[in-house]
Design an enzyme around this catalytic site. Sequence first.
Site, PDB file in Angstrom:
ATOM      1  N   ASP A   1      28.041 -18.233  57.914  1.00 20.18           N
ATOM      2  CA  ASP A   1      28.006 -17.011  57.700  1.00 20.18           C
ATOM      3  C   ASP A   1      26.543 -16.308  58.326  1.00 20.18           C
ATOM      4  O   ASP A   1      26.587 -15.335  59.121  1.00 20.18           O
ATOM      5  CB  ASP A   1      27.472 -16.787  56.278  1.00 20.18           C
ATOM      6  CG  ASP A   1      28.756 -17.010  55.276  1.00 20.18           C
ATOM      7  OD1 ASP A   1      29.836 -17.669  55.925  1.00 20.18           O
ATOM      8  OD2 ASP A   1      28.739 -16.610  54.249  1.00 20.18           O
ATOM      9  N   CYS A  57      30.184 -26.050  56.183  1.00 22.28           N
ATOM     10  CA  CYS A  57      29.550 -24.702  55.820  1.00 22.28           C
ATOM     11  C   CYS A  57      30.520 -23.817  54.654  1.00 22.28           C
ATOM     12  O   CYS A  57      31.762 -24.533  54.547  1.00 22.28           O
ATOM     13  CB  CYS A  57      29.305 -23.837  56.921  1.00 22.28           C
ATOM     14  SG  CYS A  57      28.163 -22.368  56.470  1.00 22.28           S
ATOM     15  N   ASP A  58      30.083 -22.782  54.223  1.00 21.95           N
ATOM     16  CA  ASP A  58      30.957 -22.028  53.115  1.00 21.95           C
ATOM     17  C   ASP A  58      32.408 -21.973  53.365  1.00 21.95           C
ATOM     18  O   ASP A  58      33.155 -22.078  52.361  1.00 21.95           O
ATOM     19  CB  ASP A  58      30.359 -20.618  53.090  1.00 21.95           C
ATOM     20  CG  ASP A  58      29.082 -20.625  52.639  1.00 21.95           C
ATOM     21  OD1 ASP A  58      28.232 -21.508  52.725  1.00 21.95           O
ATOM     22  OD2 ASP A  58      28.694 -19.555  52.381  1.00 21.95           O
ATOM     23  N   SER A  72      26.307 -12.515  48.966  1.00 23.94           N
ATOM     24  CA  SER A  72      25.659 -13.961  48.801  1.00 23.94           C
ATOM     25  C   SER A  72      25.606 -14.346  47.511  1.00 23.94           C
ATOM     26  O   SER A  72      25.254 -13.409  46.653  1.00 23.94           O
ATOM     27  CB  SER A  72      24.341 -13.689  49.739  1.00 23.94           C
ATOM     28  OG  SER A  72      23.604 -14.859  49.330  1.00 23.94           O
TER      29      SER A  72
END
Length: 569
Positions: A83, A124-125, A476
């Site tokens: 991100d 990661c996300d 977020s």
Amino acid sequence: MTRGLLRSNYEPGTSRWATRRAQWLALGLSDEDMLKPKIAIVNTSSQLAICFSHLDEIARRAKRAIEAAGGIGFEVRTAAPSDFIHSAGHRGGYILSARDLITNDIEMQVEGAQLDGMICLASCDKTAPGQLMAAARLNIPTIIVACGYQASGSYQGRHCDIEDVFLAAGHVANGRLSVGELTEMSANAVLSPGVCAGIGTANTMHLACEALGMALPGSTPVRANSEPMWRAVDAAAARIVEMVAEDLKPRDILTPAAFANAVTAILSVSGSINSVKHLQAVAAEAECDADVYRLFETLADGVPLLTAIRPNGETPIEEFEDAGGTRALMKQLEPLLDGDALTVTGATVAANLAGVTVTDSDGGSEIIRPPERALGRRPTIVLIRGSLCPDGGIVKLAVADDRRLDFAGPAIVFDSPAASLDALKAGQIKAGQVVVLRGQGVTGSPGMGMASQLVFALDGAGLTGQVAVVTDGQLSGLVNKGIVVGEVSPEAAAGGPLGLVRDGDTIRIDVPGRTADLDVPDAELAERKAALAADPPARPVEVGWLSVYQRLVRPLPEGAVLRPRGAAS
């Protein structure tokens, strides 16, 4: 394991057998190796972001461990979105869309080669949800391996991580923090590889993998490159070979009960709101009849808050891990879970939790509390509906919260983040207004733009609690201040009511009542809708991947998965 049970093998003498044998002999495999289970090691390694920088060594370790367990490991690479890095291009459209790119990368490499199973290195996300979606789609034995969170630093004697830097950046433009101070913070925020510390999207999805039964018990969250992480890698590598022999597949695990367990766990830690759409996408790929959005609505009031991990409280993620992490959390939640749900161990949730005790380092249980001593019972992930968001919107609250939870005021409307930030800088956004940021949805962006920068800038301007924000963009996990309604659906670009809002319209938000309404007469809205249909606003014209995504993406309540229009979801 007999050759006939392995889809990676072909009948000797056929062209596919001969050409595959020629390729793999050249890679150093033997004829004996050809008969072993072929396991994909799905690696999202990249030198663009620290969250992925350690995965190559993990992949090598996994390969050795798979071979020691009697299998053959093949490392395959996928897209590796971060991100903080990849949001720079095309209005942030590559962030959510990369999730589905990962899924399709895996499909092409693993399904094309007809490999027998896979372990997925989650970082990661978007990697964990993309990998779960691929597992659900391909339905071959799969284990998700969480590859850990990064070590954080300190600034001026206080804890400092990358999310603190992200939040503090909104204060620079308004003079509440100097560029020099922000520069020093950013130099001290990240001290090792791994995902963002705290219960942001990455650690929430790692937790969700374990709660779903798709990661080994006790493997999340974990410090990157720690001994517990390496033990989990070895255990997953050994277990995936067994799973191939047992023919234990994701759709045996990804049942409605599993999704209810995952939602319960996420609610109990006040996890990231991004998990809602990700889990819905996994359910869609699994062809599982689980309405994740409704699960978050129906379960919310009955799930207590058992911990307060940063940024929702003051507990560092390290203390949550040391107190037992997801496994301990599930033990405390056991009365609320479906213990019969199957997991990658081959055993049920109840069997996995048998004998588990929950204690902190001092022998107590304050970090992960039992339900009778919960930190709170009010939901912190609140699904709301109303005339402004008939298909839903999401509000994220903090664990300890005395903020005002209702708001009514005149709208001030923006069609891009840049326009909203310019207006804020010019002093045009005032206390009492409802700031509407639209055109950020999955088709309008396309790819779903990030709306957090506006929220942080409003905080930096001292307007938190004095204005509300409504957006069809994503947020977020840090956005837990003030009243912010995110991921409004239907999005403006799909004809949702958000596209009909004009400056000065009254918007009413009632979080306890779970409503967000546009106070405009129906006749007036009908006129606006007709005018909009006659002269629709221009949308970004994309080529390449984002063009494909824009044409195929389904609405958020369907998980924003890729399906042709009119196809069954």
